[in-house]
Structures are given as C-alpha cells and as structure tokens.
Write an enzyme that holds these catalytic residues in place. Sequence first.
Site, PDB file in Angstrom:
ATOM      1  N   SER B  50      52.890   4.436  43.483  1.00 27.97           N
ATOM      2  CA  SER B  50      53.260   5.417  44.385  1.00 27.97           C
ATOM      3  C   SER B  50      54.754   5.328  44.537  1.00 27.97           C
ATOM      4  O   SER B  50      55.202   4.055  44.664  1.00 27.97           O
ATOM      5  CB  SER B  50      52.583   5.007  45.786  1.00 27.97           C
ATOM      6  OG  SER B  50      52.782   6.104  46.809  1.00 27.97           O
ATOM      7  N   GLU B  51      55.444   6.247  44.495  1.00 26.11           N
ATOM      8  CA  GLU B  51      57.109   6.232  44.506  1.00 26.11           C
ATOM      9  C   GLU B  51      57.776   5.464  45.852  1.00 26.11           C
ATOM     10  O   GLU B  51      58.900   5.014  45.557  1.00 26.11           O
ATOM     11  CB  GLU B  51      57.676   7.622  43.996  1.00 26.11           C
ATOM     12  CG  GLU B  51      57.520   8.748  44.909  1.00 26.11           C
ATOM     13  CD  GLU B  51      56.290   9.673  44.809  1.00 26.11           C
ATOM     14  OE1 GLU B  51      55.297   8.968  44.346  1.00 26.11           O
ATOM     15  OE2 GLU B  51      56.224  10.570  45.132  1.00 26.11           O
ATOM     16  N   ASN B  52      56.818   5.400  46.745  1.00 26.64           N
ATOM     17  CA  ASN B  52      57.418   4.699  47.981  1.00 26.64           C
ATOM     18  C   ASN B  52      57.418   3.371  47.774  1.00 26.64           C
ATOM     19  O   ASN B  52      57.811   2.469  48.687  1.00 26.64           O
ATOM     20  CB  ASN B  52      56.789   5.171  49.367  1.00 26.64           C
ATOM     21  CG  ASN B  52      55.341   4.958  49.402  1.00 26.64           C
ATOM     22  OD1 ASN B  52      54.617   5.203  48.194  1.00 26.64           O
ATOM     23  ND2 ASN B  52      54.681   4.808  50.332  1.00 26.64           N
ATOM     24  N   SER B  92      61.590   1.337  42.511  1.00 29.23           N
ATOM     25  CA  SER B  92      60.381   1.952  42.086  1.00 29.23           C
ATOM     26  C   SER B  92      60.705   3.258  41.096  1.00 29.23           C
ATOM     27  O   SER B  92      60.094   3.627  40.197  1.00 29.23           O
ATOM     28  CB  SER B  92      59.974   2.682  43.379  1.00 29.23           C
ATOM     29  OG  SER B  92      58.852   3.632  43.267  1.00 29.23           O
TER      30      SER B  92
END
Lengths: 217, 220
Positions: B50-52, B92
């Site tokens: 997840s890009e967070n 990320s």
Amino acid sequence: MAKIIDAKEAASLVKEHDRILCGGFLASGAAENLIDALVAQNTPNLHLCVICTDFPDRGVGKLIVNKQIKSAQTSHIGTNKATQEQYNAGTLKIEFNPQGTFVERIRTAGAGLGGFLTPVGVGTILENEKELIEVDGKKFFLERPISGDVALIRAAKGDKSGNLVYSKTAQNSNPLMAMAAKIVIAEVDEIVETGELDPDLIATPGLLVDYIVQHKD
Amino acid sequence: MSLDKNKVVEIIASRVAKELKDGDAVNLGIGIPTEVANYLPEGIKVWLTSENGMIGLGGKPPAGKEHKDIINAGGGFISEVPETSYIDSAFSFAIVRGGHLDVTVLGALEVDQEGNIANWIIPGKMVPGMGGAMDLCVGAKRVIAAFTHTDKNGSSKILKKCRLPLTAQGVVKLIVTEMAVMEPTSEGLVLREVASWTNVDAVKAATEAELIIPEKIGTF
C-alpha cells in the site's frame, strides 16, 4: 534538545504567509492537536504542503474548512468537499503533484539537493507546467525541492531529546517533513525520558526536532 | 443479459488474480482491484503493498480489532501479516518507481487501444487529484486495468483514444472487465478471452476501441 511546549504555544510559532509542512495520509499520522490549536489561533493566508487534504473534520482538512489556507501543494483532495469547493471557487490555489513526486520533493529539500528527474507524469497534462529534460533518450520532468517554514508532524513516541519513533502507517510523510522545515514541531502520543527509546528504532533523530507537544485525545 | 454487481466484481477480481505469480509485489487500487486479494489461486503468495507505507497487507480486521494506525491507501482499516513492514512515503514510492513493484491493478475511467489510461480527473466535474496513480502507472512493471466494461450510461470505457486527461501514456499491459480480457499491443487491441456468460459479438458491440479478433480466443 527539543523543548516541551503545549499545542497553543506551538501554534503561535506559525505566522501568516508561512509555508507549513504537515505529515499525515488521510489523517492517519496527522498532528490533530497542533492543527486544532492553529484553527483556534485562526492564522490566515497559509501555504499548505501535505499528501492529501484529509477530511473536513480530521487532519489538515480543518484548516481548509476554516479558510486559513490560500494555496496548497498536494496530490489528492477527493476526500474533502471544502477543498474542492474553495478550489472550484478560485479562493484556494492548488498545485497537484503525483504523490511520489510530492514526497520526493520534500525529501530532496531536506537532503539539500537542487531537484531530481522523474518519468512520472510525462505524456500527461502536467507537461504544461513542468520542465522536460531528456537523458539518454528518455524523458523526465525536472522536479524542484519543497521546503517549509514550520513542520507539524506526529509520532508515536518522543523522548526529551526529540528523538522520534513512528507507528505503522501513521509514519507516512512525517519523517520527511521533519527534514525540510526551519521549525519542526512533533506532536507525540507519549513523551519518555531520553535513553528509553531503542536507538535502532529511532526514525527521526532529535537534532531535527525543535519542539515536542504531548498529544491529548 | 446483465449481471448483478457482486457477480461483476467476482468475475473481474478472480480473473485478475490468475495473472499474479508467487512472490510478486502487487499494489491493488481502490474498489474492484482491492477484491483481487480474495481470489488468489491456491499456493500463490504475493507481497501486497500500500503506497502509504505498508508492505505485506492482511485482510480487513474483524469489528473491534481495528488498529488506528493501520490503514490502506483507501483509508480503510487493514490488518498485518507476519511479514509486514512499514516504510515512509518516499521509500514507498521509491519501491514503486524503482522497479520493485511487479504488478499494479488499477480501476479506470477510460483506457484506450494504445494502452493509455485516464483515471484521475474529469475537468470541470471531478478534480480529486492523481494521488499515487501516476507513480504506480509509470513505476510498476505491469499495469493491469480492471474495471466494468461500460460506464453507468452503458457507454464503452475502452476507447480508440482516451478523451479525458491521461494518468499515464501507453502503460496498460492488460485490460480485464466482466466481459473480456484484452491486451494492448503494437498492432492494436487484441481480444484474448471472453467471459463465459457472453460472446464475441456482444463484446464487440460494447467496445468502442477496434478489437483485433484472433482465431483462438479463450474463455474465463
């Protein structure tokens, strides 16, 4: 050494026209007490740098609802109607950045670099506002650093020297923001004595942090 | 013939899941792509990201077991798995752009036969911002667009040329809808598979893009 202050005193460090760097992603890891104090202080004409503008009642969204933001650099405003309304009305200027580009621009400022080259956005309408540079036959945008006057960040724990550890996905952009502003204020869930944090787990060294504020629910 | 919404999601998500290989690093977008995780074939284990800033995502936690600091990129609560790690946002996106992400599965407003994708803005109507979509489209080694074949008015979302501003140019490697699997190639858009509930003529009728129809077409 970081100085322990309260949220109200922390907010008083933010002045009109300041560029504020706020950690958080959809309000996860947002410095809620610092934002509330800044809303109460009602400082206008701020420039906001944040991954997304959160929600009307959470995170930096509250500053937008209170009309304290005149311009923003961000990647997403879709979860905050107030941002969209003010943007459509022309009262809030927004520079949209791909999220990875946005955070790298912050990182670049904090790392003392003049910019970086990225392929992200090439071939889109972002070409209208970016400088294209070709290297070995491949096209890149030149992206410039973003630094700020004050960073409002959130961490799980901070010691009295300002060392910070983060919690899970609440980390997100917080350690980057801590590198890129003149004044760094960290709201932490727990303040501990210096020496209590495992040095291997400290993600932001205390030398970067000017002020610590105890978070209160 | 039309399908109910749950069936549409199941058809798309289960077909996309077959594209994933054991050990792949995979980012699933919001909506139908998120469902792909529920249809992974037996014996296939992937690194969901997840890009967070989360690598190794579990499922939705049971009610009452949510952790306030564990959310996915859509803001929903998510759970850890034993191999989970957390990283900052710059790290990320370095993973995304740096060639470490094998597959991204994204929804779209429009995709065209050249592999262009538009999913971040409808000028004058909806301006949410691109979030991480541009980074994911450019950075992932393989972009799979997974979405309903037509919009709510019944118009094709698979076009000759995208009309909306692009998210990225020429990046889509596979399109999966509830009707068909299509592959943008240098020759054009090739129809690879047709869903078992429909047929080639229906797919052609529902598609604005010019479809190349090979002799052999699979079903799914």
